[in-house]
Write a protein that holds these residues in place. Structure first.
Motif: not given
Length: 417
Positions: A347-362
């Motif tokens: 997973l790649s993202r721009a840093p800066g703030r804590p993030e709550l990412v929506r994800a699926r449970l596999l």
């Protein structure tokens, strides 16, 4: 306007602490039938009026006998009667006697154990003999297996689920005292909003935050008592806020809470009450405000200014509004359960703030669990919430997260019982 908690805003945990410290439970209670009380919070403890089941009972179909010790093979007993649920055997069982007994039926006086019917050889309707070893288990349910008389069944300030309600019914209780539930007023703001089902002019969007938030609150057990959609006009917004506050215990808005030319919610909060804090150090959800709204009757109502982007509005409602509603009901707020999971892929993202990412449970073929992030995480994209099982907690400075990296995740599941 000054920012009392700094330019970046409050961390989520700080914001939650500040909100809950400002909330006091509502007054009042009512008595409700059990099914109507599902999901409500108890106003006082409830105690068993008597022991349950109140009698010793058979755990399986078989034969009740008076033998205290394990009987030897080829033991014989005279059949003297039947004990069935609701139709117990009324006599006193003596040594050498047996009573045919069904699961759940009361043990006759004098009975010590139940012999499973699979172990017994029956000789007509007159007698039985032991064909196989019984073992040490008595197969008897105690008279206080569910509860003793006067035992506490549920404490005060507990949320009532199916298991508790079923247990109360099993103890003869038909009504429960519950705390008052907060009346929620929901205000949706925006010049660009058009009701779903109507033609959409160029540049307009169909209003969805109201449906999303009201449905989310319903899933959490709360009903929106008032819902208004108002354009970005300060006079109309002020009038609506004053109107909503008359018959609400908490007011929630979505949109108009940032720092744009048409964002009037925060100035109106300051004018009609006070702003406790503004902005969260969080993604999604930075433009968030919490404060107080002074109602015409002198009450001071909690006010939640949620972001306008739908995903940000839903996430902040779950993280901050939901715990506050629980506190208003007099319950200790419960948050989503957290667990650590490996990333299913990089997973790649721009840093800066804590993030709550929506994800699926596999669930892998070997039974292992992993978190899968798939698709755009834009806060305007409601599809990122669809089928989401998790809110994956990404640290603020993380940018490249390899597959297998362990992360904390909030499980988007509510208890069934």
């Amino acid at each position: 306007m000054s920012e009392p908690f700094g330019r970046e805003g409050l961390h989520l945990e700080q914001a939650r602490h500040a909100v809950l410290a400002d909330i006091q439970p509502l007054h009042g209670q009512e008595w409700l039938p059990l099914l109507q009380a599902l999901g409500r919070v108890t106003a006082e403890p409830l105690f068993a009026p008597e022991a349950v089941p109140g009698f010793r009972a058979a755990i399986l179909d078989g034969y009740a006998v008076a033998d205290a010790d394990e009987p030897p093979l080829s033991s014989h007993w005279q059949l003297v009667g039947l004990s069935a649920p609701g139709a117990p055997y009324r006599g006193v069982l003596a040594q050498g006697q047996a009573v045919r007994i069904l699961t759940g039926a009361p043990l006759p006086a004098g009975a010590q154990r139940v012999l499973a019917q699979e172990l017994i050889q029956r000789h007509g309707d007159q007698s039985i003999a032991l064909a196989l070893p019984t073992g040490s288990k008595l197969w008897v349910r105690g008279a206080e297996e569910e509860t003793a008389a006067a035992q506490e069944l549920v404490a005060a300030a507990q949320r009532l689920g199916p298991a508790v309600l079923g247990r109360l019914a099993s103890c003869g209780i038909s009504q429960v005292p519950v705390r008052a539930v907060p009346r929620i007023a929901l205000l949706i703001t925006g010049d660009e909003l058009v009701p779903a089902g109507q033609p959409r002019p160029n540049g307009a969007i169909w209003e969805s935050n109201g449906t999303l938030l009201e449905a989310l609150l319903l899933r959490l057990g709360y009903t929106v008592s008032q819902r208004r959609v108002v354009a970005d006009d300060p006079v109309a917004l002020r009038s609506t806020l004053e109107e909503l506050s008359v018959s609400a215990d908490v007011v929630v808005s979505t949109g108009g809470v940032s720092a744009g030319d048409s964002d009037w919610i925060r100035p109106l909060m300051a004018e009609l009450g006070q702003v406790e804090f503004w902005k969260l150090f969080l993604k999604p959800g930075r433009p968030f405000a919490y404060g107080r709204l002074d109602a015409p009757d002198g009450r001071s109502l909690p006010f939640f200014g949620l972001p306008g982007n739908p995903v940000a509005a839903a996430v902040t409602a779950l993280q901050l509004l939901w715990p506050a509603l629980q506190r208003l009901e007099g319950a200790e707020p419960k948050l989503l359960p957290r667990l650590q999971l490996p990333l299913a892929r990089e997973l790649s993202r721009a840093p800066g703030r804590p993030e709550l990412v929506r994800a699926r449970l596999l669930v892998n073929s070997d039974g292992g669990l992993a978190a899968l992030v798939d698709g755009s995480q834009a806060s305007s994209r409601i599809a990122s919430l669809q089928d989401a099982d998790l809110l994956l907690e990404l640290p603020p400075q993380a940018d490249q997260l390899p597959a297998g990296r362990l992360l904390w995740a909030q499980l988007l599941r509510l208890p069934l019982f």
